[in-house]
Structures are given as C-alpha cells and as structure tokens.
Scaffold this active site. Sequence first.
Site, PDB file in Angstrom:
ATOM      1  N   ASP A  67      45.806 -62.337  49.963  1.00  0.00           N
ATOM      2  CA  ASP A  67      44.527 -61.647  49.812  1.00  0.00           C
ATOM      3  C   ASP A  67      43.841 -61.407  51.156  1.00  0.00           C
ATOM      4  O   ASP A  67      44.268 -61.927  52.193  1.00  0.00           O
ATOM      5  CB  ASP A  67      43.590 -62.444  48.877  1.00  0.00           C
ATOM      6  CG  ASP A  67      43.549 -63.937  49.219  1.00  0.00           C
ATOM      7  OD1 ASP A  67      43.965 -64.327  50.333  1.00  0.00           O
ATOM      8  OD2 ASP A  67      43.105 -64.718  48.365  1.00  0.00           O
ATOM      9  N   GLU A 143      39.549 -64.650  40.083  1.00  0.00           N
ATOM     10  CA  GLU A 143      38.463 -65.509  39.639  1.00  0.00           C
ATOM     11  C   GLU A 143      38.527 -65.711  38.124  1.00  0.00           C
ATOM     12  O   GLU A 143      39.159 -64.918  37.411  1.00  0.00           O
ATOM     13  CB  GLU A 143      37.119 -64.860  40.000  1.00  0.00           C
ATOM     14  CG  GLU A 143      36.882 -64.727  41.505  1.00  0.00           C
ATOM     15  CD  GLU A 143      36.461 -66.031  42.167  1.00  0.00           C
ATOM     16  OE1 GLU A 143      36.880 -67.109  41.695  1.00  0.00           O
ATOM     17  OE2 GLU A 143      35.727 -65.968  43.166  1.00  0.00           O
TER      18      GLU A 143
END
Length: 243
Positions: A67, A143
Amino acid sequence: MKVYRVKDYDAMSRKAAAFLAAKMILKPNALLGLATGSTPAGTYKRLVEMYQAGELDFSGIRTVNLDEYRGILPDSPNSYYYFMKENLFSKVNILPENTYIPDGSNPDAQRVCREYEDTIERLGPIEVQLLGLGHDGHIAFNEPGDEFEDRTHCAWLNEQTIQANKRFFETGQDVPRQAYTMGIGTIMRARSILMLVSGREKAEILRQVLEGPVTPKVPGSILRFHPDVTVFADEAALGDGGR
Ligand code: GLP
C-alpha cells in the site's frame, strides 16, 4: 494457519528474516509482497545484515508493496516508498526497476489501482506476502467494513488507524485520509503469507483474528481461509493463551 510463539520482537524479526531468506534462496527471482510499519522494520534490518554478510542476493528479487498513502510524494519521509528505500532497498542489491509500490502522488485512483493490480498479475503470483496487523484488524489498508474488497483500491483510513499512524507525522492533521491498497483478494492470491504480530496492544485483535468469526469487520480473520499462512507472534501479542 500455523501460529508460532516467539519470545519477543527481536526473535520475531530474526525468524521472519530467515523465513524470507529461505524463500529467496529457493527461488532467486521470487516475487515478494512487502509491508511497512514498525512491525516489519526489524525483519528488514536483519535481511540487510544477512545481505552484508554475503548470505543473500537480491539481484533477481522482485517486490510489490501492499500500500501507499494517497496524496503523498515518494520523497516525503512519511511515504511508504521512502520507508522501503530507507529500511531495505537502498541497502541491498535489489534493482529499483524490480520494486513496485502504488504511486501515491498520482490522484487518478482508478488508474493507479487498475495498473497496480495488472502489474501484480503480470509478475505474480506473489511467493510470500509479508503482513503486519493493524490495531483495528486491518491488513494493508483494508479497514473493517461490511465486505471484503477483492482488488487494489483507494481506501479511507478510519479514525483508529489515523490515530495509530500519527506517531510518524508531525500532527494528526498531516496523516493522509486515503491510501491505495492491495485488496483482500490480491493478498489471498499470494502463494503463502507471513504475518508478524508484536506487542501487548495487539493481543486482543490478534485473538479475534485467530479465534473470532471470519468477518470483514476483522479483515485479518480472512487469513484463516488461506491454505498457507504462517504467523510469528511474540509472547506479549499472544498473551497467556496456551497457543
Ligand atoms: C499500517 C499499514 C499496515 C500495517 C499496520 C500496522 O497502517 N498500512 O500494512 O501492518 O498499519 O502497523 P505497525 O506495524 O506499525 O503496528
């Protein structure tokens, strides 16, 4: 999932580096999936030591990182690009053109994510994906939510993650609110996964990952459905449980 209890952060880092080194020795052109954060920093330090001792060769190794923050320049000290350069890439003989990290400076989210996923497909499969565990159960920047996202996408960071990551920035306001991240499917398509977990503050979320329901509300729990996951967790993270 094979869960190994290790004494502390240092023991975890040494074992993780040995695990990755073994993969590199068996496959000198392996595609490694890499992670950032405090958790893998010790592993990279140990890999650098092994390289300096002449035990490891990165010249054929290719890497894809999990990421990158969106809206950050690569040379910003808070970018994951910078982290990788400082902790590993500039210290070993890896070729820069063989290292891939989503381009956080490009605001065209659709394009960055599609191209990154294509790159992984072209180079892949990932031999081993290194993972840390977020305080809220996230892996990469996936998330907690209502569903598992398959592919690389642009994610909003939740408040707990912003709070956890602000230690690297001057103020909480400086933490980017979005990131480009491999999806859960991207991670799950890796041939093997190595997850590292250290510290008492991760104990409860690790317990949920290992023993709670498999749910997108605890993204790391999906790893229980992967056929080849190794977890090195230290005593503080595993608590007093008999694992
Ligand atoms: C970050 C990263 C994750 C990392 C996690 C834990 O937000 N996106 O890849 O695993 O948080 O970080 P740390 O290892 O510093 O606890």
